[in-house]
Design a protein around this motif. Sequence first.
Motif, PDB file in Angstrom:
ATOM      1  N   GLY A  74      99.537  69.932  43.859  1.00  0.00           N
ATOM      2  CA  GLY A  74      99.964  70.726  45.004  1.00  0.00           C
ATOM      3  C   GLY A  74      99.249  72.066  44.910  1.00  0.00           C
ATOM      4  O   GLY A  74      99.207  72.663  43.833  1.00  0.00           O
ATOM      5  N   VAL A  75      98.678  72.529  46.012  1.00  0.00           N
ATOM      6  CA  VAL A  75      97.892  73.763  45.981  1.00  0.00           C
ATOM      7  C   VAL A  75      98.411  74.749  47.025  1.00  0.00           C
ATOM      8  O   VAL A  75      98.568  74.398  48.197  1.00  0.00           O
ATOM      9  N   ALA A  76      98.651  75.975  46.566  1.00  0.00           N
ATOM     10  CA  ALA A  76      98.932  77.088  47.473  1.00  0.00           C
ATOM     11  C   ALA A  76      97.733  78.028  47.365  1.00  0.00           C
ATOM     12  O   ALA A  76      97.627  78.799  46.420  1.00  0.00           O
ATOM     13  N   PRO A  77      96.800  77.921  48.327  1.00  0.00           N
ATOM     14  CA  PRO A  77      95.579  78.731  48.238  1.00  0.00           C
ATOM     15  C   PRO A  77      95.849  80.204  48.502  1.00  0.00           C
ATOM     16  O   PRO A  77      96.924  80.581  48.986  1.00  0.00           O
ATOM     17  N   GLN A  78      94.846  81.011  48.194  1.00  0.00           N
ATOM     18  CA  GLN A  78      94.982  82.456  48.397  1.00  0.00           C
ATOM     19  C   GLN A  78      95.188  82.776  49.876  1.00  0.00           C
ATOM     20  O   GLN A  78      96.016  83.604  50.224  1.00  0.00           O
ATOM     21  N   GLU A  79      94.444  82.113  50.726  1.00  0.00           N
ATOM     22  CA  GLU A  79      94.603  82.286  52.172  1.00  0.00           C
ATOM     23  C   GLU A  79      95.527  81.195  52.696  1.00  0.00           C
ATOM     24  O   GLU A  79      95.321  80.021  52.412  1.00  0.00           O
ATOM     25  N   SER A  80      96.533  81.563  53.450  1.00  0.00           N
ATOM     26  CA  SER A  80      97.487  80.584  53.980  1.00  0.00           C
ATOM     27  C   SER A  80      96.792  79.644  54.951  1.00  0.00           C
ATOM     28  O   SER A  80      96.035  80.081  55.817  1.00  0.00           O
ATOM     29  N   LEU A  81      97.061  78.347  54.804  1.00  0.00           N
ATOM     30  CA  LEU A  81      96.414  77.340  55.637  1.00  0.00           C
ATOM     31  C   LEU A  81      97.377  76.636  56.587  1.00  0.00           C
ATOM     32  O   LEU A  81      97.023  75.645  57.192  1.00  0.00           O
ATOM     33  N   PHE A  82      98.598  77.168  56.715  1.00  0.00           N
ATOM     34  CA  PHE A  82      99.541  76.533  57.637  1.00  0.00           C
ATOM     35  C   PHE A  82      99.204  76.934  59.077  1.00  0.00           C
ATOM     36  O   PHE A  82      98.376  77.800  59.328  1.00  0.00           O
ATOM     37  N   GLY A 132     104.934  88.752  55.088  1.00  0.00           N
ATOM     38  CA  GLY A 132     103.922  88.268  54.145  1.00  0.00           C
ATOM     39  C   GLY A 132     104.533  87.483  53.003  1.00  0.00           C
ATOM     40  O   GLY A 132     104.021  86.429  52.602  1.00  0.00           O
ATOM     41  N   GLY A 133     105.645  87.991  52.456  1.00  0.00           N
ATOM     42  CA  GLY A 133     106.316  87.293  51.365  1.00  0.00           C
ATOM     43  C   GLY A 133     106.858  85.940  51.788  1.00  0.00           C
ATOM     44  O   GLY A 133     106.767  84.953  51.051  1.00  0.00           O
ATOM     45  N   MET A 134     107.418  85.862  53.000  1.00  0.00           N
ATOM     46  CA  MET A 134     107.943  84.593  53.510  1.00  0.00           C
ATOM     47  C   MET A 134     106.804  83.610  53.797  1.00  0.00           C
ATOM     48  O   MET A 134     106.956  82.403  53.604  1.00  0.00           O
ATOM     49  N   SER A 139     103.794  78.643  52.136  1.00  0.00           N
ATOM     50  CA  SER A 139     102.643  78.000  51.483  1.00  0.00           C
ATOM     51  C   SER A 139     103.088  77.240  50.235  1.00  0.00           C
ATOM     52  O   SER A 139     102.612  76.137  49.960  1.00  0.00           O
ATOM     53  N   LEU A 140     104.003  77.833  49.498  1.00  0.00           N
ATOM     54  CA  LEU A 140     104.516  77.190  48.287  1.00  0.00           C
ATOM     55  C   LEU A 140     105.311  75.934  48.642  1.00  0.00           C
ATOM     56  O   LEU A 140     105.159  74.889  47.995  1.00  0.00           O
ATOM     57  N   ALA A 141     106.131  76.006  49.682  1.00  0.00           N
ATOM     58  CA  ALA A 141     106.903  74.827  50.114  1.00  0.00           C
ATOM     59  C   ALA A 141     105.968  73.691  50.523  1.00  0.00           C
ATOM     60  O   ALA A 141     106.200  72.527  50.185  1.00  0.00           O
ATOM     61  N   ILE A 142     104.895  74.026  51.233  1.00  0.00           N
ATOM     62  CA  ILE A 142     103.915  73.015  51.651  1.00  0.00           C
ATOM     63  C   ILE A 142     103.268  72.373  50.428  1.00  0.00           C
ATOM     64  O   ILE A 142     103.076  71.155  50.376  1.00  0.00           O
ATOM     65  N   ALA A 143     102.945  73.194  49.421  1.00  0.00           N
ATOM     66  CA  ALA A 143     102.323  72.670  48.202  1.00  0.00           C
ATOM     67  C   ALA A 143     103.267  71.749  47.431  1.00  0.00           C
ATOM     68  O   ALA A 143     102.818  70.871  46.692  1.00  0.00           O
ATOM     69  N   LYS A 149     102.817  66.848  40.395  1.00  0.00           N
ATOM     70  CA  LYS A 149     103.076  67.042  38.967  1.00  0.00           C
ATOM     71  C   LYS A 149     102.447  68.348  38.480  1.00  0.00           C
ATOM     72  O   LYS A 149     102.895  68.928  37.503  1.00  0.00           O
ATOM     73  N   LEU A 150     101.381  68.803  39.178  1.00  0.00           N
ATOM     74  CA  LEU A 150     100.680  70.033  38.834  1.00  0.00           C
ATOM     75  C   LEU A 150     100.609  70.909  40.079  1.00  0.00           C
ATOM     76  O   LEU A 150     100.099  70.475  41.114  1.00  0.00           O
ATOM     77  N   LEU A 151     101.127  72.124  39.978  1.00  0.00           N
ATOM     78  CA  LEU A 151     101.102  73.079  41.074  1.00  0.00           C
ATOM     79  C   LEU A 151     100.049  74.136  40.765  1.00  0.00           C
ATOM     80  O   LEU A 151     100.076  74.750  39.701  1.00  0.00           O
ATOM     81  N   ILE A 152      99.110  74.324  41.694  1.00  0.00           N
ATOM     82  CA  ILE A 152      98.054  75.310  41.523  1.00  0.00           C
ATOM     83  C   ILE A 152      98.292  76.451  42.514  1.00  0.00           C
ATOM     84  O   ILE A 152      98.366  76.220  43.723  1.00  0.00           O
ATOM     85  N   LEU A 153      98.415  77.656  41.984  1.00  0.00           N
ATOM     86  CA  LEU A 153      98.669  78.842  42.799  1.00  0.00           C
ATOM     87  C   LEU A 153      97.483  79.798  42.649  1.00  0.00           C
ATOM     88  O   LEU A 153      97.242  80.332  41.569  1.00  0.00           O
ATOM     89  N   ASP A 154      96.744  79.989  43.731  1.00  0.00           N
ATOM     90  CA  ASP A 154      95.571  80.858  43.704  1.00  0.00           C
ATOM     91  C   ASP A 154      95.961  82.245  44.195  1.00  0.00           C
ATOM     92  O   ASP A 154      96.232  82.426  45.385  1.00  0.00           O
ATOM     93  N   GLU A 155      96.017  83.199  43.258  1.00  0.00           N
ATOM     94  CA  GLU A 155      96.374  84.586  43.587  1.00  0.00           C
ATOM     95  C   GLU A 155      97.641  84.622  44.448  1.00  0.00           C
ATOM     96  O   GLU A 155      97.632  85.108  45.578  1.00  0.00           O
ATOM     97  N   PRO A 156      98.761  84.104  43.944  1.00  0.00           N
ATOM     98  CA  PRO A 156      99.952  83.907  44.784  1.00  0.00           C
ATOM     99  C   PRO A 156     100.581  85.176  45.342  1.00  0.00           C
ATOM    100  O   PRO A 156     101.281  85.108  46.349  1.00  0.00           O
ATOM    101  N   THR A 157     100.361  86.325  44.717  1.00  0.00           N
ATOM    102  CA  THR A 157     101.036  87.548  45.195  1.00  0.00           C
ATOM    103  C   THR A 157     100.079  88.564  45.819  1.00  0.00           C
ATOM    104  O   THR A 157     100.478  89.698  46.061  1.00  0.00           O
ATOM    105  N   THR A 158      98.855  88.149  46.093  1.00  0.00           N
ATOM    106  CA  THR A 158      97.897  89.066  46.716  1.00  0.00           C
ATOM    107  C   THR A 158      98.444  89.569  48.042  1.00  0.00           C
ATOM    108  O   THR A 158      98.899  88.801  48.886  1.00  0.00           O
ATOM    109  N   GLY A 159      98.415  90.875  48.216  1.00  0.00           N
ATOM    110  CA  GLY A 159      98.826  91.481  49.472  1.00  0.00           C
ATOM    111  C   GLY A 159     100.327  91.680  49.643  1.00  0.00           C
ATOM    112  O   GLY A 159     100.762  92.154  50.688  1.00  0.00           O
ATOM    113  N   LEU A 160     101.120  91.309  48.641  1.00  0.00           N
ATOM    114  CA  LEU A 160     102.570  91.450  48.765  1.00  0.00           C
ATOM    115  C   LEU A 160     103.027  92.794  48.205  1.00  0.00           C
ATOM    116  O   LEU A 160     102.448  93.307  47.243  1.00  0.00           O
TER     117      LEU A 160
END
Length: 196
Positions: A74-82, A132-134, A139-143, A149-160
Amino acid sequence: MLTIQGLHKAYQGRSILQQVSLAVAPGEIYGLLGPNGAGKTTTINILCNLLQADGGTVLIHNQPVSEQTKRVIGVAPQESLFYRSLTCRENLHFFASLYGLHGNRRQHQIQSCLQAVGLMEQVNLPAHQLSGGMQRRLSLAIALVHQPKLLILDEPTTGLDIEARYDLWDLIQKLQQEGMTILLTTHLLDEAERLC
């Protein structure tokens, strides 16, 4: 859960990754710490089978990176893709359908992910109306929607802001306590020290 040995990647003759090796155990939060341009996102792109390495090996859940390993990540990229015009629930429905979730299982996973990230009160809000936090929580919920089994978070708090950052840190620690394996990239030393 994740093993990387001797990973190498170069662009136009310039080495971006040089002999990167690491091992991430199940249930661990492992941090890739470095400044912008250090190769953190390149590493993620290789793990997600979006980019081919020039050398080295990568095993995810004891399998070489392939189309099949995408299902355990599961990936939560730095830029939101929703989709900004869709509600939180609609975004999760869409991404769950991409993973082949249907019927009751899809409904259960969407509900479970919204609760896990604390978005039940915002479930019917369009994503563009979220703070921004929501949005990072969405993004995390989508991931998480397909139970990776593996969650990848790319710079999860950038801009918060600091409060939203602390809330997200608490959420990441809660996921780890529930057994999730997490690979996190950051350029923030305090984030790496607290979480990894």
